[in-house]
Design an enzyme around this catalytic site. Sequence first.
Site, PDB file in Angstrom:
ATOM      1  N   GLU A   1       0.834  -1.205   0.000  1.00  0.00           N
ATOM      2  CA  GLU A   1       0.000   0.000   0.000  1.00  0.00           C
ATOM      3  C   GLU A   1       0.869   1.255   0.000  1.00  0.00           C
ATOM      4  O   GLU A   1       0.503   2.278  -0.584  1.00  0.00           O
ATOM      5  CB  GLU A   1      -0.944  -0.001   1.203  1.00  0.00           C
ATOM      6  CG  GLU A   1      -2.035   1.061   1.116  1.00  0.00           C
ATOM      7  CD  GLU A   1      -3.119   0.871   2.166  1.00  0.00           C
ATOM      8  OE1 GLU A   1      -4.027   0.041   1.945  1.00  0.00           O
ATOM      9  OE2 GLU A   1      -3.044   1.520   3.220  1.00  0.00           O
ATOM     10  N   HIS A  18       8.239 -27.411   1.957  1.00  0.00           N
ATOM     11  CA  HIS A  18       7.421 -28.472   1.378  1.00  0.00           C
ATOM     12  C   HIS A  18       6.340 -27.879   0.487  1.00  0.00           C
ATOM     13  O   HIS A  18       5.378 -28.558   0.131  1.00  0.00           O
ATOM     14  CB  HIS A  18       6.797 -29.310   2.497  1.00  0.00           C
ATOM     15  CG  HIS A  18       7.822 -29.959   3.370  1.00  0.00           C
ATOM     16  ND1 HIS A  18       8.353 -31.207   3.097  1.00  0.00           N
ATOM     17  CD2 HIS A  18       8.455 -29.526   4.489  1.00  0.00           C
ATOM     18  CE1 HIS A  18       9.248 -31.514   4.026  1.00  0.00           C
ATOM     19  NE2 HIS A  18       9.320 -30.510   4.879  1.00  0.00           N
ATOM     20  N   LYS A  68     -12.947   1.807  -3.117  1.00  0.00           N
ATOM     21  CA  LYS A  68     -14.111   2.086  -2.271  1.00  0.00           C
ATOM     22  C   LYS A  68     -15.199   2.805  -3.060  1.00  0.00           C
ATOM     23  O   LYS A  68     -16.393   2.501  -2.943  1.00  0.00           O
ATOM     24  CB  LYS A  68     -13.693   2.939  -1.065  1.00  0.00           C
ATOM     25  CG  LYS A  68     -12.816   2.213  -0.055  1.00  0.00           C
ATOM     26  CD  LYS A  68     -12.420   3.171   1.064  1.00  0.00           C
ATOM     27  CE  LYS A  68     -11.505   2.498   2.072  1.00  0.00           C
ATOM     28  NZ  LYS A  68     -11.063   3.422   3.139  1.00  0.00           N
TER      29      LYS A  68
END
Length: 528
Positions: A322, A351, A455
Amino acid sequence: MNAKALWQRYQNWLYFHEGLGLYLDVSRMGFDQAFVESLQPKFDKAFADMAELEKGAIANPDEGRMVGHYWLRNPDLAPTPELTQEIVQTLEQIEAFAEKIHTGAIHAPKASRFTDIISIGIGGSALGPEFVAEALSPDFPSLKIHFIDNSDPAGIDRILNQLQDTLASTLVLVISKSGGTPEPRNGMIEVKAAFASKNLDFAKQAVAITSVDSNLDKVAQKEGWLARFPMYDWVGGRTSELSAVGLVPAALQGIDIRAMIEGAKEMDDATRVPDLKNNPAALLALAWYFSGNGKGEKDMVVLPYKDSLLLFSRYLQQLVMESLGKEKDLDGKTVYQGIAVYGNKGSTDQHAYVQQLREGIPNFFATFIEVLEDRQGKSLEVEPGVTSGDFLSGFLLGTRQALYENQRDSITVTIPQVNPQTVGALIALYERAVGLYASLVNVNAYHQPGVEAGKKAAAVILELQSKVVAVLQKEKSALSLEEVAQKAGAAEEVEAIYKILRHLHANQRGVVLQGELAKPGSLKVSAG
Protein backbone atom coordinates in the site's frame (compact mmCIF):
# COMPACT_ATOMS: atom_id res chain seq x y z
CA MET A 1 32.61 -16.23 -4.72
CA ASN A 2 34.69 -18.70 -2.70
CA ALA A 3 33.90 -19.55 0.92
CA LYS A 4 36.63 -17.32 2.37
CA ALA A 5 35.53 -14.28 0.35
CA LEU A 6 31.90 -14.93 1.22
CA TRP A 7 32.73 -15.12 4.93
CA GLN A 8 34.54 -11.79 4.65
CA ARG A 9 31.59 -10.25 2.80
CA TYR A 10 29.26 -11.50 5.54
CA GLN A 11 31.39 -9.79 8.20
CA ASN A 12 31.68 -6.59 6.17
CA TRP A 13 27.93 -6.19 5.73
CA LEU A 14 26.58 -7.67 8.97
CA TYR A 15 24.57 -5.20 11.08
CA PHE A 16 24.10 -5.88 14.80
CA HIS A 17 22.04 -3.92 17.33
CA GLU A 18 23.35 -4.80 20.76
CA GLY A 19 20.41 -3.45 22.76
CA LEU A 20 17.86 -5.44 20.75
CA GLY A 21 20.08 -8.41 19.97
CA LEU A 22 19.02 -8.00 16.34
CA TYR A 23 21.18 -8.96 13.36
CA LEU A 24 20.64 -7.99 9.73
CA ASP A 25 22.54 -9.83 7.00
CA VAL A 26 22.41 -8.49 3.43
CA SER A 27 25.59 -10.25 2.30
CA ARG A 28 23.66 -12.67 0.09
CA MET A 29 22.37 -9.81 -2.05
CA GLY A 30 24.57 -9.41 -5.12
CA PHE A 31 25.33 -5.67 -5.04
CA ASP A 32 28.90 -4.41 -5.23
CA GLN A 33 30.60 -1.33 -3.81
CA ALA A 34 30.17 0.65 -7.03
CA PHE A 35 26.41 0.13 -6.82
CA VAL A 36 26.37 1.30 -3.20
CA GLU A 37 28.35 4.42 -4.06
CA SER A 38 26.03 5.22 -6.97
CA LEU A 39 23.07 5.29 -4.59
CA GLN A 40 24.72 7.48 -1.96
CA PRO A 41 23.18 10.76 -3.24
CA LYS A 42 19.73 9.18 -3.16
CA PHE A 43 20.30 8.00 0.41
CA ASP A 44 21.50 11.44 1.47
CA LYS A 45 18.20 12.82 0.19
CA ALA A 46 16.21 9.98 1.81
CA PHE A 47 17.77 10.67 5.21
CA ALA A 48 16.96 14.37 4.83
CA ASP A 49 13.39 13.60 3.73
CA MET A 50 12.89 11.38 6.77
CA ALA A 51 14.20 14.06 9.12
CA GLU A 52 11.70 16.57 7.68
CA LEU A 53 8.89 14.03 8.00
CA GLU A 54 9.59 13.56 11.69
CA LYS A 55 9.60 17.32 12.26
CA GLY A 56 6.00 17.51 11.03
CA ALA A 57 6.27 18.20 7.29
CA ILE A 58 3.06 17.59 5.34
CA ALA A 59 3.74 14.19 3.80
CA ASN A 60 0.23 13.35 2.64
CA PRO A 61 -0.71 16.32 0.43
CA ASP A 62 -3.92 14.60 -0.72
CA GLU A 63 -5.34 15.02 2.77
CA GLY A 64 -3.05 17.75 4.14
CA ARG A 65 -1.71 15.45 6.83
CA MET A 66 1.53 15.06 8.72
CA VAL A 67 2.92 11.57 9.24
CA GLY A 68 3.75 11.07 12.90
CA HIS A 69 3.70 7.41 13.87
CA TYR A 70 7.30 7.90 15.08
CA TRP A 71 6.02 10.29 17.76
CA LEU A 72 3.98 7.47 19.28
CA ARG A 73 7.23 5.87 20.42
CA ASN A 74 8.88 9.10 21.54
CA PRO A 75 6.24 11.76 22.30
CA ASP A 76 8.94 14.38 22.94
CA LEU A 77 9.55 14.45 19.18
CA ALA A 78 6.00 15.60 18.41
CA PRO A 79 5.94 19.10 16.88
CA THR A 80 3.73 20.66 19.57
CA PRO A 81 3.43 20.28 23.37
CA GLU A 82 -0.28 19.57 22.91
CA LEU A 83 0.42 16.53 20.72
CA THR A 84 3.06 15.28 23.15
CA GLN A 85 0.61 15.50 26.02
CA GLU A 86 -2.15 13.80 24.03
CA ILE A 87 0.07 10.83 23.15
CA VAL A 88 1.22 10.40 26.77
CA GLN A 89 -2.29 10.70 28.18
CA THR A 90 -3.78 8.26 25.69
CA LEU A 91 -1.21 5.60 26.61
CA GLU A 92 -1.94 6.10 30.29
CA GLN A 93 -5.68 5.84 29.63
CA ILE A 94 -5.19 2.59 27.71
CA GLU A 95 -3.20 1.06 30.56
CA ALA A 96 -5.70 2.21 33.19
CA PHE A 97 -8.62 0.83 31.17
CA ALA A 98 -6.92 -2.54 30.64
CA GLU A 99 -6.12 -2.77 34.35
CA LYS A 100 -9.75 -2.14 35.29
CA ILE A 101 -10.91 -4.77 32.82
CA HIS A 102 -8.44 -7.32 34.18
CA THR A 103 -9.40 -6.73 37.81
CA GLY A 104 -13.12 -6.70 37.10
CA ALA A 105 -13.50 -3.07 38.18
CA ILE A 106 -15.06 -2.64 34.74
CA HIS A 107 -17.26 -5.54 33.72
CA ALA A 108 -20.31 -6.37 31.66
CA PRO A 109 -23.77 -5.94 33.20
CA LYS A 110 -24.39 -9.71 33.26
CA ALA A 111 -20.86 -10.97 34.04
CA SER A 112 -18.33 -10.33 36.80
CA ARG A 113 -15.40 -10.37 34.33
CA PHE A 114 -14.89 -9.99 30.60
CA THR A 115 -13.57 -13.21 29.07
CA ASP A 116 -13.38 -12.47 25.34
CA ILE A 117 -12.83 -9.67 22.83
CA ILE A 118 -14.33 -9.16 19.41
CA SER A 119 -12.12 -6.75 17.48
CA ILE A 120 -13.86 -5.26 14.44
CA GLY A 121 -11.64 -3.52 11.90
CA ILE A 122 -10.26 -3.65 8.37
CA GLY A 123 -6.81 -3.20 6.80
CA GLY A 124 -4.38 -1.60 9.23
CA SER A 125 -7.02 -1.70 11.94
CA ALA A 126 -6.97 -5.50 11.73
CA LEU A 127 -3.67 -6.72 10.26
CA GLY A 128 -1.44 -5.19 12.96
CA PRO A 129 -3.55 -6.37 15.91
CA GLU A 130 -3.87 -9.83 14.33
CA PHE A 131 -0.12 -10.13 13.79
CA VAL A 132 0.66 -9.02 17.34
CA ALA A 133 -1.98 -11.32 18.85
CA GLU A 134 -0.54 -14.31 16.97
CA ALA A 135 3.03 -13.36 17.90
CA LEU A 136 2.66 -12.30 21.52
CA SER A 137 -0.64 -13.30 23.10
CA PRO A 138 -0.05 -15.62 26.09
CA ASP A 139 -1.24 -19.22 25.87
CA PHE A 140 -3.85 -18.28 28.45
CA PRO A 141 -4.51 -14.58 27.82
CA SER A 142 -6.41 -12.29 30.15
CA LEU A 143 -9.04 -12.06 27.41
CA LYS A 144 -9.21 -14.26 24.31
CA ILE A 145 -9.39 -12.19 21.13
CA HIS A 146 -11.45 -12.85 17.98
CA PHE A 147 -11.32 -10.76 14.81
CA ILE A 148 -14.02 -9.65 12.41
CA ASP A 149 -11.94 -8.18 9.59
CA ASN A 150 -14.15 -8.62 6.54
CA SER A 151 -17.71 -8.13 5.37
CA ASP A 152 -18.17 -11.90 4.87
CA PRO A 153 -21.47 -12.94 6.53
CA ALA A 154 -20.34 -16.55 7.00
CA GLY A 155 -17.11 -15.37 8.62
CA ILE A 156 -19.04 -13.11 10.99
CA ASP A 157 -21.42 -15.96 11.81
CA ARG A 158 -18.53 -18.23 12.65
CA ILE A 159 -17.17 -15.81 15.24
CA LEU A 160 -20.58 -15.12 16.75
CA ASN A 161 -21.46 -18.82 16.87
CA GLN A 162 -18.23 -19.55 18.72
CA LEU A 163 -19.14 -16.87 21.27
CA GLN A 164 -22.86 -17.46 21.64
CA ASP A 165 -22.43 -18.86 25.18
CA THR A 166 -20.01 -16.11 26.27
CA LEU A 167 -21.43 -13.07 24.50
CA ALA A 168 -22.52 -11.68 27.87
CA SER A 169 -18.84 -11.46 28.90
CA THR A 170 -17.45 -10.32 25.53
CA LEU A 171 -15.92 -6.88 25.04
CA VAL A 172 -16.34 -5.41 21.55
CA LEU A 173 -13.73 -3.11 19.99
CA VAL A 174 -14.89 -1.17 16.94
CA ILE A 175 -11.87 0.30 15.14
CA SER A 176 -12.50 2.78 12.34
CA LYS A 177 -10.89 6.18 11.77
CA SER A 178 -13.91 7.74 10.05
CA GLY A 179 -16.62 5.47 11.36
CA GLY A 180 -17.97 5.25 7.83
CA THR A 181 -15.76 2.51 6.37
CA PRO A 182 -18.25 -0.18 5.26
CA GLU A 183 -16.51 -3.30 6.60
CA PRO A 184 -16.21 -2.29 10.28
CA ARG A 185 -19.60 -0.56 10.13
CA ASN A 186 -21.20 -3.75 8.82
CA GLY A 187 -19.44 -5.85 11.45
CA MET A 188 -20.65 -3.52 14.19
CA ILE A 189 -24.26 -3.72 12.97
CA GLU A 190 -24.09 -7.53 12.84
CA VAL A 191 -22.62 -7.78 16.35
CA LYS A 192 -25.16 -5.29 17.69
CA ALA A 193 -27.93 -7.50 16.32
CA ALA A 194 -26.38 -10.57 17.96
CA PHE A 195 -26.30 -8.75 21.31
CA ALA A 196 -29.91 -7.65 20.90
CA SER A 197 -30.99 -11.24 20.15
CA LYS A 198 -29.70 -12.22 23.59
CA ASN A 199 -31.13 -9.16 25.34
CA LEU A 200 -27.67 -7.73 25.98
CA ASP A 201 -26.88 -4.01 26.11
CA PHE A 202 -24.25 -3.60 23.38
CA ALA A 203 -23.23 -0.10 24.52
CA LYS A 204 -22.23 -1.41 27.97
CA GLN A 205 -19.76 -3.80 26.35
CA ALA A 206 -18.48 -1.66 23.46
CA VAL A 207 -15.33 0.41 22.95
CA ALA A 208 -14.76 2.82 20.06
CA ILE A 209 -11.29 3.45 18.66
CA THR A 210 -11.80 6.27 16.19
CA SER A 211 -11.10 9.89 15.33
CA VAL A 212 -12.47 12.52 17.67
CA ASP A 213 -15.89 13.69 16.43
CA SER A 214 -16.10 11.00 13.74
CA ASN A 215 -19.46 9.38 13.02
CA LEU A 216 -18.44 6.44 15.19
CA ASP A 217 -17.29 8.71 18.00
CA LYS A 218 -20.63 10.52 17.97
CA VAL A 219 -22.56 7.23 18.07
CA ALA A 220 -20.43 5.92 20.94
CA GLN A 221 -20.87 9.16 22.86
CA LYS A 222 -24.61 9.30 22.28
CA GLU A 223 -25.19 5.65 23.22
CA GLY A 224 -22.87 5.75 26.23
CA TRP A 225 -20.31 3.18 25.17
CA LEU A 226 -17.93 1.82 27.75
CA ALA A 227 -14.89 3.76 26.47
CA ARG A 228 -13.54 5.77 23.54
CA PHE A 229 -9.91 6.03 22.42
CA PRO A 230 -8.58 8.40 19.74
CA MET A 231 -7.17 7.66 16.32
CA TYR A 232 -5.00 10.46 14.96
CA ASP A 233 -5.23 11.86 11.44
CA TRP A 234 -1.42 11.89 11.34
CA VAL A 235 -1.17 8.10 11.77
CA GLY A 236 -2.03 5.99 8.72
CA GLY A 237 -3.73 2.64 9.12
CA ARG A 238 -0.71 0.61 8.05
CA THR A 239 1.49 2.37 10.63
CA SER A 240 -1.06 2.39 13.44
CA GLU A 241 -0.15 -0.73 15.43
CA LEU A 242 1.59 1.29 18.15
CA SER A 243 -1.35 3.68 18.49
CA ALA A 244 -4.61 2.91 20.29
CA VAL A 245 -5.49 0.72 17.28
CA GLY A 246 -3.00 -1.93 18.34
CA LEU A 247 -2.23 -1.03 21.93
CA VAL A 248 -5.80 -1.39 23.25
CA PRO A 249 -6.28 -5.00 22.08
CA ALA A 250 -2.69 -5.89 23.03
CA ALA A 251 -3.02 -4.48 26.56
CA LEU A 252 -6.32 -6.29 27.05
CA GLN A 253 -4.62 -9.59 26.14
CA GLY A 254 -1.96 -8.95 28.77
CA ILE A 255 0.82 -8.06 26.31
CA ASP A 256 3.47 -5.65 27.60
CA ILE A 257 2.72 -2.62 25.41
CA ARG A 258 5.44 -0.47 27.01
CA ALA A 259 8.03 -3.04 25.90
CA MET A 260 6.63 -2.97 22.36
CA ILE A 261 6.90 0.81 22.31
CA GLU A 262 10.42 0.70 23.76
CA GLY A 263 11.55 -1.81 21.12
CA ALA A 264 10.17 0.41 18.37
CA LYS A 265 11.83 3.47 19.93
CA GLU A 266 15.22 1.75 20.02
CA MET A 267 14.83 0.77 16.38
CA ASP A 268 13.71 4.29 15.46
CA ASP A 269 16.91 5.62 17.04
CA ALA A 270 18.98 3.13 15.07
CA THR A 271 17.25 3.90 11.78
CA ARG A 272 17.74 7.67 12.12
CA VAL A 273 21.50 7.25 11.72
CA PRO A 274 22.39 8.95 8.40
CA ASP A 275 24.99 6.30 7.58
CA LEU A 276 24.00 3.54 5.18
CA LYS A 277 26.10 0.71 6.65
CA ASN A 278 25.07 1.51 10.21
CA ASN A 279 21.36 1.92 9.54
CA PRO A 280 19.42 -1.37 9.25
CA ALA A 281 16.43 0.18 7.50
CA ALA A 282 18.72 1.79 4.94
CA LEU A 283 20.39 -1.58 4.35
CA LEU A 284 16.98 -3.14 3.70
CA ALA A 285 16.07 -0.34 1.31
CA LEU A 286 19.42 -0.78 -0.47
CA ALA A 287 18.81 -4.51 -0.87
CA TRP A 288 15.26 -3.97 -2.16
CA TYR A 289 16.44 -1.36 -4.65
CA PHE A 290 19.24 -3.59 -5.92
CA SER A 291 17.11 -6.69 -6.30
CA GLY A 292 14.28 -4.96 -8.14
CA ASN A 293 16.45 -2.55 -10.14
CA GLY A 294 14.69 0.32 -8.39
CA LYS A 295 11.47 -0.68 -10.15
CA GLY A 296 10.11 -3.50 -7.99
CA GLU A 297 11.01 -6.07 -10.63
CA LYS A 298 11.29 -8.84 -8.03
CA ASP A 299 8.86 -9.98 -5.34
CA MET A 300 9.66 -10.04 -1.63
CA VAL A 301 9.17 -13.54 -0.19
CA VAL A 302 9.04 -13.38 3.61
CA LEU A 303 9.89 -16.61 5.42
CA PRO A 304 9.71 -16.38 9.24
CA TYR A 305 11.06 -19.54 10.83
CA LYS A 306 8.75 -19.33 13.83
CA ASP A 307 5.08 -20.29 14.09
CA SER A 308 4.23 -17.19 16.11
CA LEU A 309 5.43 -14.95 13.25
CA LEU A 310 3.12 -16.61 10.72
CA LEU A 311 1.18 -13.39 10.07
CA PHE A 312 4.24 -11.16 9.64
CA SER A 313 4.22 -11.55 5.86
CA ARG A 314 0.51 -10.68 5.77
CA TYR A 315 1.16 -7.60 7.88
CA LEU A 316 4.03 -6.59 5.59
CA GLN A 317 1.87 -7.02 2.50
CA GLN A 318 -0.16 -3.98 3.45
CA LEU A 319 2.73 -1.96 4.85
CA VAL A 320 4.91 -2.46 1.76
CA MET A 321 2.38 -2.78 -1.05
CA GLU A 322 0.00 0.00 0.00
CA SER A 323 2.91 2.33 0.69
CA LEU A 324 4.96 1.65 -2.44
CA GLY A 325 2.38 0.53 -5.01
CA LYS A 326 1.96 3.81 -6.90
CA GLU A 327 1.16 4.70 -10.50
CA LYS A 328 2.64 8.22 -10.31
CA ASP A 329 5.84 9.43 -8.72
CA LEU A 330 6.22 12.72 -6.85
CA ASP A 331 6.86 14.53 -10.14
CA GLY A 332 3.63 13.25 -11.67
CA LYS A 333 5.38 10.79 -13.98
CA THR A 334 3.81 7.37 -14.61
CA VAL A 335 6.18 4.87 -12.99
CA TYR A 336 4.08 1.89 -11.76
CA GLN A 337 6.15 1.36 -8.64
CA GLY A 338 5.75 -1.27 -5.93
CA ILE A 339 7.11 -4.48 -4.44
CA ALA A 340 4.85 -7.54 -4.24
CA VAL A 341 5.04 -9.38 -0.90
CA TYR A 342 4.05 -12.92 -0.08
CA GLY A 343 5.10 -15.64 2.32
CA ASN A 344 4.06 -18.16 4.92
CA LYS A 345 6.59 -19.68 7.32
CA GLY A 346 9.55 -22.02 7.46
CA SER A 347 9.92 -24.89 7.29
CA THR A 348 6.38 -25.33 5.96
CA ASP A 349 7.38 -23.52 2.78
CA GLN A 350 10.17 -25.98 2.10
CA HIS A 351 7.42 -28.47 1.38
CA ALA A 352 5.51 -25.92 -0.69
CA TYR A 353 7.06 -23.29 -2.93
CA VAL A 354 10.79 -23.41 -2.16
CA GLN A 355 11.14 -25.76 -5.13
CA GLN A 356 10.16 -22.88 -7.41
CA LEU A 357 12.23 -20.38 -5.45
CA ARG A 358 15.37 -22.41 -6.05
CA GLU A 359 14.79 -23.67 -9.58
CA GLY A 360 11.91 -21.69 -11.10
CA ILE A 361 11.50 -18.12 -12.27
CA PRO A 362 14.12 -15.90 -10.54
CA ASN A 363 11.61 -13.12 -9.95
CA PHE A 364 12.01 -12.71 -6.18
CA PHE A 365 14.33 -12.15 -3.27
CA ALA A 366 13.83 -13.98 0.02
CA THR A 367 13.75 -12.54 3.52
CA PHE A 368 14.43 -15.10 6.23
CA ILE A 369 13.33 -14.19 9.76
CA GLU A 370 15.42 -16.21 12.19
CA VAL A 371 14.67 -16.55 15.92
CA LEU A 372 17.61 -17.79 17.98
CA GLU A 373 15.64 -19.07 20.98
CA ASP A 374 13.90 -22.37 20.21
CA ARG A 375 11.56 -22.38 23.19
CA GLN A 376 11.37 -21.41 26.84
CA GLY A 377 13.28 -24.10 28.71
CA LYS A 378 15.27 -27.09 27.50
CA SER A 379 14.47 -29.10 24.38
CA LEU A 380 14.48 -32.88 24.20
CA GLU A 381 16.60 -34.63 21.62
CA VAL A 382 14.72 -36.09 18.65
CA GLU A 383 17.96 -37.68 17.49
CA PRO A 384 21.20 -38.11 19.45
CA GLY A 385 22.50 -34.58 20.07
CA VAL A 386 19.81 -32.98 17.86
CA THR A 387 16.59 -31.16 18.85
CA SER A 388 13.57 -30.05 16.81
CA GLY A 389 14.96 -26.52 17.01
CA ASP A 390 18.24 -27.71 15.53
CA PHE A 391 16.32 -29.09 12.59
CA LEU A 392 14.46 -25.79 12.15
CA SER A 393 17.74 -23.85 12.20
CA GLY A 394 19.24 -26.33 9.76
CA PHE A 395 16.30 -25.94 7.41
CA LEU A 396 16.73 -22.16 7.41
CA LEU A 397 20.49 -22.20 6.87
CA GLY A 398 20.23 -24.97 4.31
CA THR A 399 17.54 -23.19 2.30
CA ARG A 400 19.52 -19.94 2.42
CA GLN A 401 22.58 -21.76 1.09
CA ALA A 402 20.60 -23.64 -1.58
CA LEU A 403 19.13 -20.39 -2.86
CA TYR A 404 22.53 -18.68 -2.91
CA GLU A 405 24.08 -21.56 -4.85
CA ASN A 406 21.52 -20.96 -7.58
CA GLN A 407 22.05 -17.17 -7.68
CA ARG A 408 18.89 -16.36 -5.70
CA ASP A 409 19.23 -13.32 -3.43
CA SER A 410 18.25 -13.36 0.23
CA ILE A 411 18.23 -11.21 3.35
CA THR A 412 18.29 -12.62 6.88
CA VAL A 413 16.89 -10.80 9.91
CA THR A 414 17.75 -12.47 13.22
CA ILE A 415 16.19 -11.72 16.60
CA PRO A 416 16.98 -13.40 19.94
CA GLN A 417 13.37 -14.35 20.71
CA VAL A 418 9.82 -13.33 19.89
CA ASN A 419 8.85 -10.88 22.63
CA PRO A 420 7.15 -7.47 22.80
CA GLN A 421 10.42 -5.59 22.42
CA THR A 422 11.58 -7.47 19.30
CA VAL A 423 8.14 -7.36 17.68
CA GLY A 424 8.03 -3.59 18.24
CA ALA A 425 11.50 -3.36 16.71
CA LEU A 426 10.49 -5.38 13.62
CA ILE A 427 7.48 -3.12 13.08
CA ALA A 428 9.64 0.01 13.33
CA LEU A 429 12.40 -1.46 11.14
CA TYR A 430 10.08 -2.13 8.22
CA GLU A 431 8.15 1.12 8.63
CA ARG A 432 11.41 3.06 8.22
CA ALA A 433 12.68 0.85 5.39
CA VAL A 434 9.49 1.55 3.45
CA GLY A 435 9.87 5.31 4.01
CA LEU A 436 13.51 5.34 2.89
CA TYR A 437 12.85 3.15 -0.15
CA ALA A 438 9.95 5.40 -1.18
CA SER A 439 12.34 8.34 -1.23
CA LEU A 440 14.85 6.35 -3.31
CA VAL A 441 12.21 5.69 -5.99
CA ASN A 442 10.53 9.12 -5.61
CA VAL A 443 7.01 8.05 -4.59
CA ASN A 444 4.72 9.10 -1.74
CA ALA A 445 4.55 6.25 0.77
CA TYR A 446 1.83 7.92 2.82
CA HIS A 447 -1.22 8.11 0.61
CA GLN A 448 -3.33 5.39 -1.06
CA PRO A 449 -5.41 6.74 -3.96
CA GLY A 450 -5.93 3.24 -5.36
CA VAL A 451 -7.65 2.09 -2.17
CA GLU A 452 -9.99 5.07 -2.29
CA ALA A 453 -10.76 4.33 -5.95
CA GLY A 454 -11.80 0.80 -5.01
CA LYS A 455 -14.11 2.09 -2.27
CA LYS A 456 -15.74 4.53 -4.68
CA ALA A 457 -16.23 1.80 -7.29
CA ALA A 458 -17.92 -0.43 -4.69
CA ALA A 459 -20.26 2.43 -3.77
CA VAL A 460 -21.22 2.79 -7.44
CA ILE A 461 -22.11 -0.92 -7.61
CA LEU A 462 -24.31 -0.68 -4.52
CA GLU A 463 -26.06 2.37 -5.94
CA LEU A 464 -26.67 0.45 -9.17
CA GLN A 465 -28.09 -2.45 -7.14
CA SER A 466 -30.64 -0.10 -5.55
CA LYS A 467 -31.73 1.14 -8.98
CA VAL A 468 -32.07 -2.40 -10.34
CA VAL A 469 -34.14 -3.58 -7.38
CA ALA A 470 -36.40 -0.54 -7.76
CA VAL A 471 -36.94 -1.36 -11.46
CA LEU A 472 -37.89 -4.97 -10.70
CA GLN A 473 -40.30 -3.98 -7.95
CA LYS A 474 -42.18 -1.71 -10.38
CA GLU A 475 -42.42 -4.22 -13.22
CA LYS A 476 -45.21 -6.81 -13.47
CA SER A 477 -43.55 -9.09 -16.02
CA ALA A 478 -40.06 -10.62 -16.38
CA LEU A 479 -37.43 -8.54 -18.14
CA SER A 480 -34.25 -9.36 -20.03
CA LEU A 481 -30.98 -8.14 -18.56
CA GLU A 482 -30.77 -5.51 -21.30
CA GLU A 483 -34.26 -4.26 -20.46
CA VAL A 484 -33.36 -4.00 -16.78
CA ALA A 485 -30.24 -2.06 -17.70
CA GLN A 486 -32.19 0.34 -19.92
CA LYS A 487 -34.84 1.03 -17.30
CA ALA A 488 -32.17 1.52 -14.60
CA GLY A 489 -30.47 4.12 -16.79
CA ALA A 490 -27.36 1.95 -17.05
CA ALA A 491 -27.44 0.52 -20.57
CA GLU A 492 -23.66 0.00 -20.59
CA GLU A 493 -23.62 -1.95 -17.32
CA VAL A 494 -25.35 -5.19 -18.34
CA GLU A 495 -22.56 -7.43 -17.06
CA ALA A 496 -22.43 -5.72 -13.65
CA ILE A 497 -26.23 -5.92 -13.43
CA TYR A 498 -26.15 -9.63 -14.27
CA LYS A 499 -23.66 -10.26 -11.45
CA ILE A 500 -25.70 -8.19 -8.99
CA LEU A 501 -28.86 -10.13 -9.86
CA ARG A 502 -27.08 -13.49 -9.68
CA HIS A 503 -25.89 -12.63 -6.17
CA LEU A 504 -29.35 -11.51 -5.04
CA HIS A 505 -30.94 -14.63 -6.54
CA ALA A 506 -28.46 -16.93 -4.76
CA ASN A 507 -29.35 -15.35 -1.43
CA GLN A 508 -33.16 -15.41 -1.81
CA ARG A 509 -33.29 -11.61 -1.92
CA GLY A 510 -36.49 -11.28 -3.94
CA VAL A 511 -34.98 -11.89 -7.38
CA VAL A 512 -35.97 -14.76 -9.69
CA LEU A 513 -33.78 -15.76 -12.64
CA GLN A 514 -35.41 -17.77 -15.42
CA GLY A 515 -33.61 -19.49 -18.27
CA GLU A 516 -30.28 -21.22 -18.79
CA LEU A 517 -27.76 -20.11 -16.16
CA ALA A 518 -24.92 -21.06 -18.50
CA LYS A 519 -26.23 -18.54 -21.04
CA PRO A 520 -26.60 -15.24 -19.17
CA GLY A 521 -27.85 -13.40 -22.25
CA SER A 522 -30.92 -15.64 -22.41
CA LEU A 523 -32.07 -14.98 -18.84
CA LYS A 524 -35.25 -13.29 -17.77
CA VAL A 525 -35.47 -11.69 -14.36
CA SER A 526 -38.35 -10.68 -12.13
CA ALA A 527 -39.08 -9.78 -8.54
CA GLY A 528 -40.27 -12.68 -6.46
